[in-house]
Scaffold this motif. Structure first.
Motif, PDB file in Angstrom:
ATOM      1  N   GLY A  31       0.790  -1.102  -0.079  1.00 60.35           N
ATOM      2  CA  GLY A  31       0.066   0.002  -0.105  1.00 60.35           C
ATOM      3  C   GLY A  31       0.888   1.139  -0.064  1.00 60.35           C
ATOM      4  O   GLY A  31       0.233   2.390  -0.061  1.00 60.35           O
ATOM      5  N   TRP A  32       2.213   1.230  -0.310  1.00 60.28           N
ATOM      6  CA  TRP A  32       2.912   2.241  -0.201  1.00 60.28           C
ATOM      7  C   TRP A  32       3.160   2.642  -1.712  1.00 60.28           C
ATOM      8  O   TRP A  32       2.799   2.113  -2.567  1.00 60.28           O
ATOM      9  N   HIS A  33       3.695   3.966  -1.651  1.00 66.67           N
ATOM     10  CA  HIS A  33       3.738   4.548  -3.171  1.00 66.67           C
ATOM     11  C   HIS A  33       5.335   4.657  -3.487  1.00 66.67           C
ATOM     12  O   HIS A  33       6.148   4.543  -2.759  1.00 66.67           O
ATOM     13  N   SER A  34       5.642   4.552  -4.632  1.00 69.97           N
ATOM     14  CA  SER A  34       6.915   4.575  -5.256  1.00 69.97           C
ATOM     15  C   SER A  34       7.107   6.001  -5.483  1.00 69.97           C
ATOM     16  O   SER A  34       6.584   6.949  -6.256  1.00 69.97           O
ATOM     17  N   PRO A  35       8.365   6.441  -4.775  1.00 68.47           N
ATOM     18  CA  PRO A  35       8.529   7.899  -4.769  1.00 68.47           C
ATOM     19  C   PRO A  35       9.468   8.220  -5.995  1.00 68.47           C
ATOM     20  O   PRO A  35       9.858   7.523  -6.641  1.00 68.47           O
ATOM     21  N   LYS A  36       9.474   9.445  -6.501  1.00 69.14           N
ATOM     22  CA  LYS A  36      10.390  10.128  -7.378  1.00 69.14           C
ATOM     23  C   LYS A  36      11.681  10.028  -6.819  1.00 69.14           C
ATOM     24  O   LYS A  36      11.908  10.406  -5.684  1.00 69.14           O
ATOM     25  N   TRP A  37      12.520   9.562  -7.743  1.00 70.20           N
ATOM     26  CA  TRP A  37      14.142   9.357  -7.583  1.00 70.20           C
ATOM     27  C   TRP A  37      14.936   9.373  -8.663  1.00 70.20           C
ATOM     28  O   TRP A  37      14.289   9.207  -9.614  1.00 70.20           O
ATOM     29  N   SER A  38      16.050   9.980  -8.337  1.00 75.44           N
ATOM     30  CA  SER A  38      17.219   9.939  -9.407  1.00 75.44           C
ATOM     31  C   SER A  38      18.329  10.054  -8.725  1.00 75.44           C
ATOM     32  O   SER A  38      18.521  10.262  -7.409  1.00 75.44           O
ATOM     33  N   PRO A  39      19.816   9.386  -9.406  1.00 77.95           N
ATOM     34  CA  PRO A  39      20.836   9.782  -8.725  1.00 77.95           C
ATOM     35  C   PRO A  39      21.271  10.907  -8.084  1.00 77.95           C
ATOM     36  O   PRO A  39      21.707  11.217  -7.006  1.00 77.95           O
ATOM     37  N   GLU A  40      20.803  11.829  -8.822  1.00 72.37           N
ATOM     38  CA  GLU A  40      21.143  13.355  -8.402  1.00 72.37           C
ATOM     39  C   GLU A  40      20.338  13.807  -7.310  1.00 72.37           C
ATOM     40  O   GLU A  40      20.837  14.594  -6.295  1.00 72.37           O
ATOM     41  N   SER A  41      18.770  13.527  -7.060  1.00 69.94           N
ATOM     42  CA  SER A  41      18.174  13.854  -5.923  1.00 69.94           C
ATOM     43  C   SER A  41      18.745  12.965  -4.719  1.00 69.94           C
ATOM     44  O   SER A  41      18.682  13.410  -3.543  1.00 69.94           O
ATOM     45  N   ALA A  42      19.303  11.848  -4.954  1.00 70.90           N
ATOM     46  CA  ALA A  42      19.995  10.974  -3.957  1.00 70.90           C
ATOM     47  C   ALA A  42      21.072  11.654  -3.268  1.00 70.90           C
ATOM     48  O   ALA A  42      21.272  11.986  -2.030  1.00 70.90           O
ATOM     49  N   ILE A  43      22.035  12.218  -4.157  1.00 63.82           N
ATOM     50  CA  ILE A  43      23.075  12.938  -3.759  1.00 63.82           C
ATOM     51  C   ILE A  43      22.834  14.135  -3.151  1.00 63.82           C
ATOM     52  O   ILE A  43      23.383  14.640  -2.095  1.00 63.82           O
ATOM     53  N   GLU A  44      21.884  14.880  -3.583  1.00 63.14           N
ATOM     54  CA  GLU A  44      21.194  16.105  -3.031  1.00 63.14           C
ATOM     55  C   GLU A  44      21.030  15.787  -1.707  1.00 63.14           C
ATOM     56  O   GLU A  44      21.268  16.651  -0.535  1.00 63.14           O
ATOM     57  N   PHE A  45      20.058  14.870  -1.341  1.00 60.93           N
ATOM     58  CA  PHE A  45      19.740  14.626  -0.057  1.00 60.93           C
ATOM     59  C   PHE A  45      20.854  14.177   0.859  1.00 60.93           C
ATOM     60  O   PHE A  45      21.020  14.523   1.796  1.00 60.93           O
ATOM     61  N   MET A  46      21.896  13.284   0.378  1.00 58.19           N
ATOM     62  CA  MET A  46      23.066  13.095   1.187  1.00 58.19           C
ATOM     63  C   MET A  46      23.947  14.283   1.427  1.00 58.19           C
ATOM     64  O   MET A  46      24.352  14.441   2.731  1.00 58.19           O
ATOM     65  N   ASP A  47      23.978  15.178   0.649  1.00 54.36           N
ATOM     66  CA  ASP A  47      24.610  16.346   0.943  1.00 54.36           C
ATOM     67  C   ASP A  47      24.115  17.172   1.877  1.00 54.36           C
ATOM     68  O   ASP A  47      24.898  17.733   2.805  1.00 54.36           O
ATOM     69  N   SER A  48      22.733  17.077   2.052  1.00 50.42           N
ATOM     70  CA  SER A  48      22.308  17.829   2.874  1.00 50.42           C
ATOM     71  C   SER A  48      22.213  17.384   4.464  1.00 50.42           C
ATOM     72  O   SER A  48      21.839  17.862   5.509  1.00 50.42           O
ATOM     73  N   GLN A  49      22.647  15.942   4.450  1.00 50.77           N
ATOM     74  CA  GLN A  49      22.508  15.236   5.826  1.00 50.77           C
ATOM     75  C   GLN A  49      23.763  14.634   6.131  1.00 50.77           C
ATOM     76  O   GLN A  49      23.868  13.782   6.816  1.00 50.77           O
ATOM     77  N   GLN A  50      24.728  15.317   5.529  1.00 49.45           N
ATOM     78  CA  GLN A  50      26.269  14.653   5.900  1.00 49.45           C
ATOM     79  C   GLN A  50      26.287  13.279   5.385  1.00 49.45           C
ATOM     80  O   GLN A  50      26.975  12.540   6.419  1.00 49.45           O
ATOM     81  N   ILE A  51      25.727  12.658   4.624  1.00 39.52           N
ATOM     82  CA  ILE A  51      25.755  11.322   4.277  1.00 39.52           C
ATOM     83  C   ILE A  51      27.056  11.317   3.014  1.00 39.52           C
ATOM     84  O   ILE A  51      26.946  11.701   2.158  1.00 39.52           O
ATOM     85  N   ALA A  52      28.021  10.423   3.473  1.00 39.14           N
ATOM     86  CA  ALA A  52      29.368  10.286   2.384  1.00 39.14           C
ATOM     87  C   ALA A  52      28.644   9.379   1.345  1.00 39.14           C
ATOM     88  O   ALA A  52      29.083   9.623   0.263  1.00 39.14           O
ATOM     89  N   THR A  53      28.165   8.189   1.911  1.00 40.09           N
ATOM     90  CA  THR A  53      27.929   7.165   1.071  1.00 40.09           C
ATOM     91  C   THR A  53      26.550   6.558   1.202  1.00 40.09           C
ATOM     92  O   THR A  53      26.353   6.262   2.393  1.00 40.09           O
ATOM     93  N   GLY A  54      25.862   6.093   0.143  1.00 38.29           N
ATOM     94  CA  GLY A  54      24.538   5.383   0.320  1.00 38.29           C
ATOM     95  C   GLY A  54      24.717   4.035  -0.263  1.00 38.29           C
ATOM     96  O   GLY A  54      24.875   3.832  -1.364  1.00 38.29           O
ATOM     97  N   VAL A  55      24.322   3.114   0.597  1.00 37.07           N
ATOM     98  CA  VAL A  55      24.603   1.766   0.179  1.00 37.07           C
ATOM     99  C   VAL A  55      23.370   1.291  -0.384  1.00 37.07           C
ATOM    100  O   VAL A  55      22.532   1.126   0.588  1.00 37.07           O
TER     101      VAL A  55
END
Length: 315
Positions: A31-55
């Motif tokens: 019952g969950w939805h598939s969110p919008k995602w791209s490699p660029e949006s992932a890196i943007e989120f990571m940069d905003s949250q001090q995430i160096a690497t996302g596995v």
């Protein structure tokens, strides 16, 4: 206070070809939805949250809904896609490879391909496949091969074989429940003991395993003659790793008391947990006073560095 750059062991990849084909292959029964995602949006989120690497890992329902003769191909495509992201950004992304389970032969072939050709950082398994949990004898060949390789295994919950509650999608309540189910079965059925070289990460602080671990360890020997004593069971439960994705401040003390800081890894659950939700939980984690500065550094990065040797050279 600035925290060390995080290694996120619970971050999802959403390949566009997989997302487009999902609805025609069973959809997401949670019952969950598939969110919008791209490699660029992932890196943007990571940069905003001090995430160096996302596995990166493919979330539930993975490729289970595809026809058996198409399941292997889709898992292969997802793994190739994710490996290409890692190749382009080796310091920003990692890869938990998807397996075409419950197809055992196909999964064994994909393990070989993922590790030997793609240099995957580990594999992602769902907590159950068509109602069969990971401690079932069906999965023994998979555990044996992963143990031979000393692999890291990330267990992500799936929808249990029960109806969702009206108005409450499965990820809200059912997913922590299903993680707990499979973890307890893995221990009581001896999988964690037989395949002790595998490093297993449980999502979302292990469901309610830390909170109810003594209940499981005391009651199981009372009803089963084929399980170890209570203290041995507790010690085996503590061998799991636990990610912090969507873990509340009230849950962290139980997790810390049960598992110890050395078994806790940072996780965000992006993008299925929206960026604003991830930021909220990160703020709560950073404010948690039960961890000292050394503990925060271990949870955010140090513990994961011990699991993923590749990151020691890329970060």
């Amino acid at each position: 206070m600035t925290r060390p750059a995080r290694i996120d062991v619970h971050q999802h990849v959403v390949p566009p070809f997989w997302a487009e084909a999902l609805s025609a292959n069973g959809g997401d029964p949670s019952g969950w939805h598939s969110p919008k995602w791209s490699p660029e949006s992932a890196i943007e989120f990571m940069d905003s949250q001090q995430i160096a690497t996302g596995v990166l890992s493919l979330t539930a329902p993975s490729v289970v809904g595809w026809k058996p003769d198409e399941r292997r191909d889709m898992a292969h495509r997802v793994n190739d896609y994710t490996a290409a992201l890692v190749a382009r950004n080796p310091d920003r992304f990692g890869n938990f490879a998807t397996l075409p389970l419950p197809d055992i032969d196909g999964a064994l072939a994909e393990i070989e391909y993922a590790f030997d050709k793609l240099d995957a950082d580990g594999v992602v398994l769902l907590s159950n496949y068509q109602g069969k949990y990971l401690g079932d004898i069906l999965f023994e060949p998979i555990w044996a091969e992963l143990d031979r390789r000393g692999a890291v295994v990330f267990i992500h919950p799936g929808k249990p074989a029960i109806p969702t509650i009206d108005g409450i999608p499965g990820p809200i309540t059912d997913y922590p429940f299903d993680t707990t189910r499979t973890a307890v079965q893995l221990v009581l059925n001896g999988v964690m003991d037989r395949y002790s070289r595998v490093k297993v990460i449980l999502s979302h602080a292990g469901g309610f395993l830390p909170y109810a671990s003594h209940r499981f360890a005391e009651l199981a020997p009372a009803v089963r003659s084929d399980v170890p004593d209570t203290e041995t069971l507790l010690a085996t439960f503590r061998r799991f790793y636990f990610d912090t994705a969507l873990s509340s401040p009230s849950g962290l003390p139980s997790l810390q008391a049960f598992a110890g800081v050395g078994q806790i890894l940072y996780g965000s659950d992006y993008p299925y947990a929206p960026a604003s939700v991830g930021a909220s939980f990160n703020a709560k984690l950073d404010a948690y006073e039960g961890f000292n500065a050394t503990d925060h550094a271990a949870v955010n990065q140090g513990n994961a560095m011990r699991l993923f040797e590749r990151l020691n050279s890329s970060l």
